[in-house]
Motif scaffolding. Sequence first.
Motif, PDB file in Angstrom:
ATOM      1  N   GLN A 158      29.578  14.880 -28.923  1.00 35.88           N
ATOM      2  CA  GLN A 158      30.338  14.288 -27.829  1.00 35.88           C
ATOM      3  C   GLN A 158      29.572  13.126 -27.206  1.00 35.88           C
ATOM      4  N   PRO A 159      30.190  11.958 -27.064  1.00 32.20           N
ATOM      5  CA  PRO A 159      29.491  10.819 -26.476  1.00 32.20           C
ATOM      6  C   PRO A 159      29.461  10.831 -24.951  1.00 32.20           C
ATOM      7  N   GLU A 160      30.027  11.857 -24.301  1.00 31.23           N
ATOM      8  CA  GLU A 160      30.081  11.919 -22.824  1.00 31.23           C
ATOM      9  C   GLU A 160      28.793  11.387 -22.215  1.00 31.23           C
ATOM     10  N   CYS A 161      28.953  10.356 -21.391  1.00 32.31           N
ATOM     11  CA  CYS A 161      27.801   9.568 -20.949  1.00 32.31           C
ATOM     12  C   CYS A 161      26.843  10.326 -20.044  1.00 32.31           C
ATOM     13  N   SER A 162      27.269  11.442 -19.454  1.00 31.33           N
ATOM     14  CA  SER A 162      26.390  12.154 -18.523  1.00 31.33           C
ATOM     15  C   SER A 162      25.507  13.197 -19.196  1.00 31.33           C
ATOM     16  N   PHE A 163      25.779  13.528 -20.455  1.00 35.49           N
ATOM     17  CA  PHE A 163      25.082  14.654 -21.083  1.00 35.49           C
ATOM     18  C   PHE A 163      23.564  14.462 -21.132  1.00 35.49           C
ATOM     19  N   ILE A 164      23.108  13.263 -21.518  1.00 35.58           N
ATOM     20  CA  ILE A 164      21.667  13.035 -21.624  1.00 35.58           C
ATOM     21  C   ILE A 164      21.000  13.166 -20.253  1.00 35.58           C
ATOM     22  N   ASP A 165      21.596  12.569 -19.232  1.00 38.31           N
ATOM     23  CA  ASP A 165      21.020  12.652 -17.886  1.00 38.31           C
ATOM     24  C   ASP A 165      20.977  14.101 -17.403  1.00 38.31           C
ATOM     25  N   ARG A 166      22.021  14.846 -17.663  1.00 41.57           N
ATOM     26  CA  ARG A 166      22.053  16.251 -17.235  1.00 41.57           C
ATOM     27  C   ARG A 166      21.012  17.065 -17.986  1.00 41.57           C
ATOM     28  N   ALA A 167      20.854  16.786 -19.267  1.00 42.41           N
ATOM     29  CA  ALA A 167      19.854  17.499 -20.059  1.00 42.41           C
ATOM     30  C   ALA A 167      18.445  17.234 -19.529  1.00 42.41           C
ATOM     31  N   HIS A 168      18.153  15.986 -19.226  1.00 43.64           N
ATOM     32  CA  HIS A 168      16.858  15.627 -18.632  1.00 43.64           C
ATOM     33  C   HIS A 168      16.645  16.389 -17.325  1.00 43.64           C
ATOM     34  N   ALA A 169      17.674  16.393 -16.478  1.00 42.32           N
ATOM     35  CA  ALA A 169      17.555  16.971 -15.140  1.00 42.32           C
ATOM     36  C   ALA A 169      17.272  18.475 -15.166  1.00 42.32           C
ATOM     37  N   ILE A 170      17.807  19.188 -16.138  1.00 41.66           N
ATOM     38  CA  ILE A 170      17.610  20.639 -16.171  1.00 41.66           C
ATOM     39  C   ILE A 170      16.423  21.045 -17.030  1.00 41.66           C
ATOM     40  N   GLY A 171      15.729  20.066 -17.604  1.00 44.79           N
ATOM     41  CA  GLY A 171      14.511  20.387 -18.343  1.00 44.79           C
ATOM     42  C   GLY A 171      14.702  20.762 -19.793  1.00 44.79           C
ATOM     43  N   VAL A 172      15.822  20.328 -20.396  1.00 51.28           N
ATOM     44  CA  VAL A 172      16.024  20.552 -21.831  1.00 51.28           C
ATOM     45  C   VAL A 172      14.924  19.822 -22.606  1.00 51.28           C
ATOM     46  N   ASP A 173      14.351  20.489 -23.590  1.00 44.63           N
ATOM     47  CA  ASP A 173      13.186  19.942 -24.288  1.00 44.63           C
ATOM     48  C   ASP A 173      13.529  18.735 -25.153  1.00 44.63           C
TER      49      ASP A 173
END
Length: 212
Positions: free
Chosen positions: A85-100
């Motif tokens: 999914q290209p949803e533009c917020s996914f990367i920022d949300r992943a960073h914010a919650i500490g996804v590795d």
Amino acid sequence: MVKVLIVEDDPMARKLLEIFINNSENYELVNSIESAAMAEFYCLTNPVDVILMDVCTSMDANGLEAAEKIKSKFPAIKVIIITSQPECSFIDRAHAIGVDSFWYKEAEAEKILEILDRTMAGESVYPDSRLSLKIGEAFSEEFSERELEILRELINGETDAAIANKLHLSLRTVKGYIQDMRLKTGFRNRTELAVRVRESGLVINDHKNKEE
């Protein structure tokens, strides 16, 4: 052997990931499940070293929300978000919650083994940028954060007045943003803009974000 949990609801994608893990020398597949809703429970009852977590999973479960809970309770467990999914917020949300690490699915699925190796070595692997999409005559990079917020409401079928109220903007401002986006994309009206943006996957309705 590093114990891997796969969370992926697409049968073909899940099978491909299973094959690559099973054929690897350093990784052991401990389970492969369809819904992120079951991931936290599995980690409570079984040893897991790393999770390959899709964002959009079955049972309307959001992989990012599941990842946040798991990282909070089990900080030693590595989480790699995988999505098409290209949803533009996914990367920022992943960073914010500490996804590795974060991976956009590619045709060459063996790339995930490289990302696994780097992640388990302590590296945080993310794309250099969001996916670039063509929306009418414009590219996704040309939309501001405010325009993306408005688009997210627009594709949800909200009126200009409702968008203005939710985002604490004047009605005139919202109409101006929508007009600017119509001009840059070349779409004839707000309905065509909403339909084409929804089809592109650039933004996903906020309610749907919770399940994806």
